[in-house]
Design a protein around this motif. Structure first.
Motif, PDB file in Angstrom:
ATOM      1  N   UNK A   1       0.846  -1.193   0.000  1.00  0.00           N
ATOM      2  CA  UNK A   1       0.000   0.000   0.000  1.00  0.00           C
ATOM      3  C   UNK A   1       0.880   1.240   0.000  1.00  0.00           C
ATOM      4  N   UNK A   2       0.498   2.212  -0.816  1.00  0.00           N
ATOM      5  CA  UNK A   2       1.222   3.483  -0.891  1.00  0.00           C
ATOM      6  C   UNK A   2       0.196   4.590  -0.705  1.00  0.00           C
ATOM      7  N   UNK A   3       0.391   5.407   0.317  1.00  0.00           N
ATOM      8  CA  UNK A   3      -0.515   6.518   0.584  1.00  0.00           C
ATOM      9  C   UNK A   3       0.074   7.814   0.067  1.00  0.00           C
ATOM     10  N   UNK A   4      -0.743   8.623  -0.588  1.00  0.00           N
ATOM     11  CA  UNK A   4      -0.323   9.918  -1.111  1.00  0.00           C
ATOM     12  C   UNK A   4      -1.015  11.044  -0.367  1.00  0.00           C
ATOM     13  N   UNK A   5      -0.285  12.146  -0.149  1.00  0.00           N
ATOM     14  CA  UNK A   5      -0.932  13.365   0.299  1.00  0.00           C
ATOM     15  C   UNK A   5      -1.709  13.912  -0.884  1.00  0.00           C
ATOM     16  N   UNK A   6      -2.964  14.298  -0.655  1.00  0.00           N
ATOM     17  CA  UNK A   6      -3.781  14.937  -1.688  1.00  0.00           C
ATOM     18  C   UNK A   6      -4.458  16.144  -1.053  1.00  0.00           C
ATOM     19  N   UNK A   7      -4.657  17.177  -1.840  1.00  0.00           N
ATOM     20  CA  UNK A   7      -5.322  18.381  -1.365  1.00  0.00           C
ATOM     21  C   UNK A   7      -6.653  18.531  -2.088  1.00  0.00           C
ATOM     22  N   UNK A   8      -7.728  18.574  -1.323  1.00  0.00           N
ATOM     23  CA  UNK A   8      -9.071  18.767  -1.864  1.00  0.00           C
ATOM     24  C   UNK A   8      -9.283  20.259  -2.073  1.00  0.00           C
ATOM     25  N   UNK A   9      -9.435  20.654  -3.328  1.00  0.00           N
ATOM     26  CA  UNK A   9      -9.604  22.061  -3.675  1.00  0.00           C
ATOM     27  C   UNK A   9     -11.044  22.392  -4.061  1.00  0.00           C
ATOM     28  N   UNK A  10     -11.992  21.575  -3.641  1.00  0.00           N
ATOM     29  CA  UNK A  10     -13.390  21.835  -3.929  1.00  0.00           C
ATOM     30  C   UNK A  10     -13.970  20.839  -4.925  1.00  0.00           C
ATOM     31  N   UNK A  11     -15.217  21.060  -5.228  1.00  0.00           N
ATOM     32  CA  UNK A  11     -15.923  20.159  -6.129  1.00  0.00           C
ATOM     33  C   UNK A  11     -16.878  19.275  -5.343  1.00  0.00           C
ATOM     34  N   UNK A  12     -17.652  18.501  -6.078  1.00  0.00           N
ATOM     35  CA  UNK A  12     -18.678  17.654  -5.471  1.00  0.00           C
ATOM     36  C   UNK A  12     -18.175  16.223  -5.330  1.00  0.00           C
ATOM     37  N   UNK A  13     -18.272  15.683  -4.126  1.00  0.00           N
ATOM     38  CA  UNK A  13     -17.903  14.291  -3.881  1.00  0.00           C
ATOM     39  C   UNK A  13     -19.140  13.432  -4.086  1.00  0.00           C
ATOM     40  N   UNK A  14     -19.014  12.442  -4.958  1.00  0.00           N
ATOM     41  CA  UNK A  14     -20.115  11.502  -5.231  1.00  0.00           C
ATOM     42  C   UNK A  14     -19.584  10.094  -4.995  1.00  0.00           C
ATOM     43  N   UNK A  15     -19.998   9.491  -3.893  1.00  0.00           N
ATOM     44  CA  UNK A  15     -19.498   8.155  -3.575  1.00  0.00           C
ATOM     45  C   UNK A  15     -19.874   7.157  -4.659  1.00  0.00           C
ATOM     46  N   UNK A  16     -18.910   6.311  -5.010  1.00  0.00           N
ATOM     47  CA  UNK A  16     -19.150   5.259  -5.996  1.00  0.00           C
ATOM     48  C   UNK A  16     -19.962   4.125  -5.394  1.00  0.00           C
ATOM     49  N   UNK A  17     -20.128   3.078  -6.180  1.00  0.00           N
ATOM     50  CA  UNK A  17     -20.989   1.961  -5.775  1.00  0.00           C
ATOM     51  C   UNK A  17     -20.418   1.155  -4.610  1.00  0.00           C
ATOM     52  N   UNK A  18     -19.111   1.270  -4.343  1.00  0.00           N
ATOM     53  CA  UNK A  18     -18.491   0.468  -3.281  1.00  0.00           C
ATOM     54  C   UNK A  18     -18.702   1.038  -1.889  1.00  0.00           C
ATOM     55  N   UNK A  19     -18.947   2.350  -1.779  1.00  0.00           N
ATOM     56  CA  UNK A  19     -19.006   2.991  -0.471  1.00  0.00           C
ATOM     57  C   UNK A  19     -20.351   3.638  -0.218  1.00  0.00           C
TER      58      UNK A  19
END
Length: 141
Positions: A81-99
């Motif tokens: 497993x490799x974790x990346x830092x990511x920055x959320x700069x806005x937009x709409x989150x729409x959960x996929x079918x898995x979550x």
């Protein structure tokens, strides 16, 4: 930190991400991460991908414990497993079918969210290093 919980009856929270597909063995890790983020969190996100912040091999015994019905060959070589830092700069989150659920957690409340052993360690490492400067890729800075 954004965490998600599967639609299946699970009390454990997860970190968005996934696997490299067999059809993309030569893909850059960042391209695979972008695909997984689109699949799990939607296409209407403005997200900046930074540098990796953790990498660890998940023990085969733990994989068998977490996925008892999976074919043994599925995890033959284990999982890194490799974790990346990511920055959320806005937009709409729409959960996929898995979550089915998402939550934003922080240093103060993450202990109240149940994670698998390996995700707990990853989340702890994230909060340990999240305030450090230089989370973005050094090439881009």
């Amino acid at each position: 930190l954004l965490v998600v919980r599967p639609r299946v009856k699970s009390r454990l929270w997860d970190i968005p991400g996934g696997r490299i597909h067999r059809a993309e063995p030569r893909a850059l890790l960042e391209d695979t991460l972008k695909r997984e983020i689109r699949e799990e969190l939607g296409v209407h996100l403005n997200l900046e991908i930074g540098r990796p912040w953790i990498a660890y091999k998940v023990p085969l015994s733990l994989l068998r414990e977490l996925f008892p019905k999976a074919r043994r060959s599925r995890f033959r070589g284990g999982i890194v497993s490799i974790g990346y830092f990511c920055l959320y700069n806005g937009g709409r989150i729409e959960l996929g079918k898995e979550h089915g659920q998402l939550a934003w957690i922080d240093k103060k409340n993450f202990h109240s969210y149940p994670f698998s052993r390996w995700h707990r360690k990853a989340v702890e490492q994230f909060f340990k290093h999240s305030d450090e400067p230089g989370w973005r890729n050094p090439v881009e800075e």
